[in-house]
Scaffold this active site. Sequence first.
Site, short mmCIF file in Angstrom:
data_model
loop_
_atom_site.label_atom_id
_atom_site.label_comp_id
_atom_site.label_asym_id
_atom_site.label_seq_id
_atom_site.Cartn_x
_atom_site.Cartn_y
_atom_site.Cartn_z
N SER A 179 0.87 -1.18 0.00
CA SER A 179 0.00 0.00 0.00
C SER A 179 0.90 1.23 0.00
O SER A 179 2.07 1.14 0.43
CB SER A 179 -0.85 0.01 1.27
OG SER A 179 -1.41 1.28 1.49
N TYR A 192 -0.92 -1.47 10.41
CA TYR A 192 -1.18 -1.70 8.97
C TYR A 192 0.00 -1.22 8.15
O TYR A 192 0.52 -1.93 7.29
CB TYR A 192 -2.47 -0.97 8.57
CG TYR A 192 -2.84 -1.11 7.11
CD1 TYR A 192 -3.37 -2.31 6.62
CD2 TYR A 192 -2.68 -0.05 6.21
CE1 TYR A 192 -3.72 -2.44 5.29
CE2 TYR A 192 -3.03 -0.18 4.88
CZ TYR A 192 -3.55 -1.38 4.42
OH TYR A 192 -3.89 -1.50 3.09
N1 LIG Z 1 -8.78 -0.64 -1.30
C1 LIG Z 1 -7.78 0.18 -1.10
O1 LIG Z 1 -7.93 1.41 -1.11
C2 LIG Z 1 -6.39 -0.37 -0.89
C3 LIG Z 1 -5.31 0.53 -0.91
C4 LIG Z 1 -4.03 0.03 -0.72
C5 LIG Z 1 -3.83 -1.32 -0.52
N2 LIG Z 1 -4.90 -2.16 -0.49
C6 LIG Z 1 -4.63 -3.59 -0.26
O2 LIG Z 1 -5.23 -4.34 -1.29
C7 LIG Z 1 -5.63 -5.62 -0.78
C8 LIG Z 1 -7.10 -5.87 -1.12
O3 LIG Z 1 -7.87 -4.87 -0.52
P1 LIG Z 1 -9.41 -4.63 -0.89
O4 LIG Z 1 -9.66 -3.20 -0.65
O5 LIG Z 1 -9.72 -5.22 -2.20
O6 LIG Z 1 -10.12 -5.49 0.27
P2 LIG Z 1 -11.62 -6.01 0.43
O7 LIG Z 1 -12.51 -5.43 -0.59
O8 LIG Z 1 -11.96 -5.84 1.86
O9 LIG Z 1 -11.49 -7.59 0.10
C9 LIG Z 1 -10.76 -8.40 0.96
C10 LIG Z 1 -10.76 -9.84 0.47
O10 LIG Z 1 -9.93 -10.59 1.35
C11 LIG Z 1 -10.68 -11.64 1.94
N3 LIG Z 1 -10.31 -11.80 3.34
C12 LIG Z 1 -10.39 -10.88 4.33
N4 LIG Z 1 -9.95 -11.40 5.48
C13 LIG Z 1 -9.59 -12.68 5.22
C14 LIG Z 1 -9.07 -13.73 5.99
N5 LIG Z 1 -8.84 -13.59 7.30
N6 LIG Z 1 -8.80 -14.91 5.40
C15 LIG Z 1 -9.05 -15.09 4.09
N7 LIG Z 1 -9.54 -14.13 3.29
C16 LIG Z 1 -9.82 -12.94 3.85
C17 LIG Z 1 -12.12 -11.23 1.82
O11 LIG Z 1 -12.89 -12.41 1.84
P3 LIG Z 1 -14.26 -12.53 2.71
O12 LIG Z 1 -15.25 -11.83 1.90
O13 LIG Z 1 -14.52 -13.95 2.86
O14 LIG Z 1 -14.01 -11.81 3.98
C18 LIG Z 1 -12.11 -10.50 0.48
O15 LIG Z 1 -12.17 -11.42 -0.58
C19 LIG Z 1 -5.32 -5.59 0.71
O16 LIG Z 1 -4.09 -6.21 0.94
C20 LIG Z 1 -5.23 -4.11 1.03
O17 LIG Z 1 -4.40 -3.85 2.14
C21 LIG Z 1 -6.17 -1.73 -0.68
#
Ligand SMILES: NC(=O)c1ccc[n+]([C@@H]2O[C@H](COP(=O)([O-])OP(=O)(O)OC[C@H]3O[C@@H](n4cnc5c(N)ncnc54)[C@H](OP(=O)(O)O)[C@@H]3O)[C@@H](O)[C@H]2O)c1
Length: 302
Positions: A179, A192
């Site tokens: 991130s 984080y």
């Molecule tokens: N979105 C942003 O702005 C952003 C910015 C920078 C970095 N990131 C990084 O990008 C990545 C994805 O983020 P996102 O925003 O797409 O997240 P998200 O929409 O919350 O999706 C998270 C995914 O991970 C799964 N998950 C969560 N906890 C889990 C666990 N304990 N075991 C197995 N699976 C789990 C969820 O499955 P369930 O539905 O089953 O919970 C879901 O499929 C992360 O690493 C985040 O730190 C995101």
Amino acid sequence: MSFLETFGALTLIYILVRLATFIYQILCPLRVDIKKFGEWALITGSTDGIGKAYAIELAKRDFNVILISRTKEKLEQVAKEIQTKYSNTQVKIISIDFTKDNSIYSRIREEIHGIDIGVLINNVGISYEYPESFDKVEENEKFLNNMIRCNVDSVANLTQIILPDMIKKRRGLIVNISSISGRRPTPLLGLYSGTKGFIDLFSRSLAAECISRGVYIQSLCPGYVVSKLSGIRKASLIAPTPEKFVVSALDRITLPFTTGYWTHEIQEFIQSLLPEFLSNKIAMHVLSGVRAKALKKRNKGQ
Ligand SMILES: NC(=O)c1ccc[n+]([C@@H]2O[C@H](COP(=O)([O-])OP(=O)(O)OC[C@H]3O[C@@H](n4cnc5c(N)ncnc54)[C@H](OP(=O)(O)O)[C@@H]3O)[C@@H](O)[C@H]2O)c1
């Protein structure tokens, strides 16, 4: 040359190198055919947000996909969605909770044994419910264990399981999702930020080790993307949809480090110019505001 002239020339060279790097990052002129890496792609956290978008985009690009996430019903739903769209795609689902102890990795090892994995997207990650001082986070011990297991252990373990085979075959791509918060201190999101900092340095170090052995490793450090985790519902110039973000990030797989998206690249460049005390002050101010809003909303709901 006087001292001042030498100083001026060195400063100019520094600025030109920084600018050239910035332009290279945005344009990423070196492209590779992602399909040459193998038959299968494995994506963690693939039932929502960025991970789901990777799964669908890689299926569109003729990969069979292995989806790993926590909720079985959501995995089945995404698998169905992919197979309806791309009927030739094979989809394998593995329901795993990455906050559990290390025995989950033996199960993953067994489930993927013998499969030619060419692309690994280490995407799974969790964050704070709202920005908070580390000492005041509720259920601090559980929170700490869960976040380190999910954000750090998953990346290191899956890389350890899958990388040796890629090196043997001299082909492969590993994208580890860090991130922009992993690039410098992020007060009120300290744990984080720390976990994402691990991913960034781990990936860039491995990238340097592996590039001469045919394997690309990338530290992907996005800014805001629309998702449940970010809490952003509406796409904008600064926060693209996961689908738009992933297409852009996949165009940049030859870069060992990228934010993945052009507006995030500008944000990262500007932040890198600020002295740390100033960027800390700004982050503290902005995130204190986010914290106050979140607490107000929470108290209203009670
Ligand atoms: N979105 C942003 O702005 C952003 C910015 C920078 C970095 N990131 C990084 O990008 C990545 C994805 O983020 P996102 O925003 O797409 O997240 P998200 O929409 O919350 O999706 C998270 C995914 O991970 C799964 N998950 C969560 N906890 C889990 C666990 N304990 N075991 C197995 N699976 C789990 C969820 O499955 P369930 O539905 O089953 O919970 C879901 O499929 C992360 O690493 C985040 O730190 C995101």
